[in-house]
Motif scaffolding. Structure first.
Motif, short mmCIF file in Angstrom:
data_model
loop_
_atom_site.label_atom_id
_atom_site.label_comp_id
_atom_site.label_asym_id
_atom_site.label_seq_id
_atom_site.Cartn_x
_atom_site.Cartn_y
_atom_site.Cartn_z
N GLU A 87 0.83 -1.20 0.00
CA GLU A 87 0.00 0.00 0.00
C GLU A 87 0.87 1.26 0.00
OE1 GLU A 87 -3.74 1.90 -0.07
OE2 GLU A 87 -3.15 -0.18 -0.36
N ALA A 88 1.95 1.24 0.77
CA ALA A 88 2.86 2.39 0.83
C ALA A 88 3.49 2.65 -0.53
CB ALA A 88 3.95 2.14 1.88
N SER A 89 3.85 1.57 -1.22
CA SER A 89 4.45 1.72 -2.55
C SER A 89 3.47 2.36 -3.52
CB SER A 89 4.88 0.34 -3.08
OG SER A 89 5.54 0.47 -4.32
N ARG A 90 2.22 1.94 -3.46
CA ARG A 90 1.20 2.54 -4.33
C ARG A 90 0.95 4.00 -3.98
NH1 ARG A 90 -1.21 -2.73 -3.83
NH2 ARG A 90 -2.40 -2.04 -2.01
N THR A 138 -1.35 5.94 5.38
CA THR A 138 -0.34 4.90 5.19
C THR A 138 0.88 5.15 6.07
OG1 THR A 138 -1.04 4.56 2.90
CG2 THR A 138 1.14 3.77 3.49
N ARG A 139 1.27 6.41 6.22
CA ARG A 139 2.42 6.73 7.09
C ARG A 139 2.15 6.32 8.52
NH1 ARG A 139 3.90 12.93 6.24
NH2 ARG A 139 5.32 12.43 7.95
N PHE A 140 0.92 6.44 8.97
CA PHE A 140 0.57 6.01 10.33
C PHE A 140 0.74 4.50 10.47
CE2 PHE A 140 -2.62 4.21 13.21
CZ PHE A 140 -2.25 4.82 14.40
N LEU A 141 0.27 3.74 9.49
CA LEU A 141 0.39 2.27 9.53
C LEU A 141 1.85 1.84 9.44
CD1 LEU A 141 -2.60 1.27 7.21
CD2 LEU A 141 -2.50 1.18 9.72
N ASN A 152 11.28 7.11 8.08
CA ASN A 152 11.96 8.37 7.72
C ASN A 152 11.99 8.59 6.21
OD1 ASN A 152 12.45 8.95 10.41
ND2 ASN A 152 14.47 8.00 10.41
N ALA A 153 12.17 7.50 5.46
CA ALA A 153 12.26 7.63 4.00
C ALA A 153 10.93 8.11 3.42
CB ALA A 153 12.65 6.28 3.39
N ILE A 154 9.83 7.50 3.86
CA ILE A 154 8.51 7.90 3.35
C ILE A 154 8.16 9.31 3.82
CG2 ILE A 154 6.04 7.43 3.52
CD1 ILE A 154 6.66 4.49 3.38
N SER A 155 8.46 9.60 5.08
CA SER A 155 8.17 10.94 5.61
C SER A 155 8.98 12.00 4.87
CB SER A 155 8.49 10.99 7.11
OG SER A 155 7.63 10.12 7.83
N PHE A 188 13.13 7.65 -4.78
CA PHE A 188 13.98 6.47 -4.94
C PHE A 188 14.37 5.89 -3.58
CE2 PHE A 188 18.37 4.87 -4.88
CZ PHE A 188 18.22 3.74 -5.68
N VAL A 189 14.75 6.75 -2.64
CA VAL A 189 15.13 6.30 -1.29
C VAL A 189 13.95 5.58 -0.62
CG1 VAL A 189 15.75 7.09 1.03
CG2 VAL A 189 16.91 8.06 -0.97
N ALA A 190 12.75 6.15 -0.76
CA ALA A 190 11.57 5.55 -0.13
C ALA A 190 11.24 4.20 -0.76
CB ALA A 190 10.37 6.50 -0.26
N GLN A 191 11.30 4.11 -2.08
CA GLN A 191 11.00 2.85 -2.77
C GLN A 191 12.03 1.78 -2.44
OE1 GLN A 191 10.82 4.42 -6.80
NE2 GLN A 191 8.58 4.24 -6.83
N THR A 192 13.29 2.20 -2.34
CA THR A 192 14.34 1.26 -1.96
C THR A 192 14.12 0.72 -0.55
OG1 THR A 192 15.95 2.36 -3.40
CG2 THR A 192 16.83 0.97 -1.65
#
Length: 214
Positions: A87-90, A138-141, A152-155, A188-192
């Motif tokens: 879900e985060a990736s999407r 999604t960030r909460f989950l 941290n990457a997603i944020s 890129f960092v978040a996806q990695t």
């Protein structure tokens, strides 16, 4: 022989017979009780073996049950985490696409400000709002089940994307173009980080426009 001699002989024979009989009973008694003792000891050993087997079987069942429960718990936790990661990736892709769409729509404002464009702009803003809200959920989950690296990457990406959105709202139409290189890097960092959590290999770092042109 005299009567006394005969009587003595008879008494002797009787005593001898009684002795033989008593001796036989004594030997039989010893053998009997010895065998009974063996049988009793064997029965006690057998009962003890049965009890040990019962306890071992019970302990084995308890261990199997605990292992099964632990395995089930780990599997369910992994399935939950996997679902959140997908879900985060999407959400990352949708947020990036909606920001690009909004930037593109606002950029053509000077060329064609009409009803159709206003509707398209409203749609672009709505898409961004939906993507931003979904990302916050999604960030909460992710914060609940994932590592600090991924959090941290997603944020980091979400915050940068939001800053660009705010700049676009303030009529800085070059905000997306100016920040695109850093947006791509943080995405890129978040996806990695997502792939790392899933146990997949890292992505190949995308080339910048500058390096592609050279």
């Amino acid at each position: 022989k005299t009567g006394a001699e005969v009587m003595g002989t008879v008494l002797y024979i009787l005593c001898l017979c009684v002795g033989v009989i008593v001796g036989g009973f004594v030997r039989f008694g010893k053998s009997y009780f010895k065998e009974k003792g063996k049988n009793y000891a064997t029965k006690e050993d057998f009962d003890g073996l049965l009890e040990q087997t019962r306890q071992l079987t019970q302990a084995t069942k308890e261990i199997e049950h605990k292992m099964s429960a632990d395995t089930w718990d780990r599997q369910k936790r992994w399935e939950l985490k996997q679902s959140i990661l997908f879900e985060a990736s999407r959400r990352l892709i949708e947020m990036d696409d909606s920001l690009l769409s909004l930037s593109s729509t606002l950029t053509i404002a000077n060329e064609s400000e009409n009803v159709a464009w206003e509707e398209k702009k409203a749609e672009a803003y709505k898409r961004w709002a939906n993507a931003s809200t979904a990302m916050e959920d999604t960030r909460f989950l992710v914060a609940v089940v994932c590592t600090l690296e991924l959090i941290n990457a997603i944020s980091g990406y979400a915050m940068l994307a939001t800053q660009v959105f705010v700049a676009l709202g303030k009529k800085d139409l070059d905000a997306y173009k100016t920040g695109r290189k850093e947006i791509v890097r943080k995405l890129f960092v978040a996806q990695t980080a997502v792939r790392k959590e899933l146990g997949f290999e890292s992505l190949h770092k995308p080339q910048s426009n500058e390096s592609s042109a050279s």
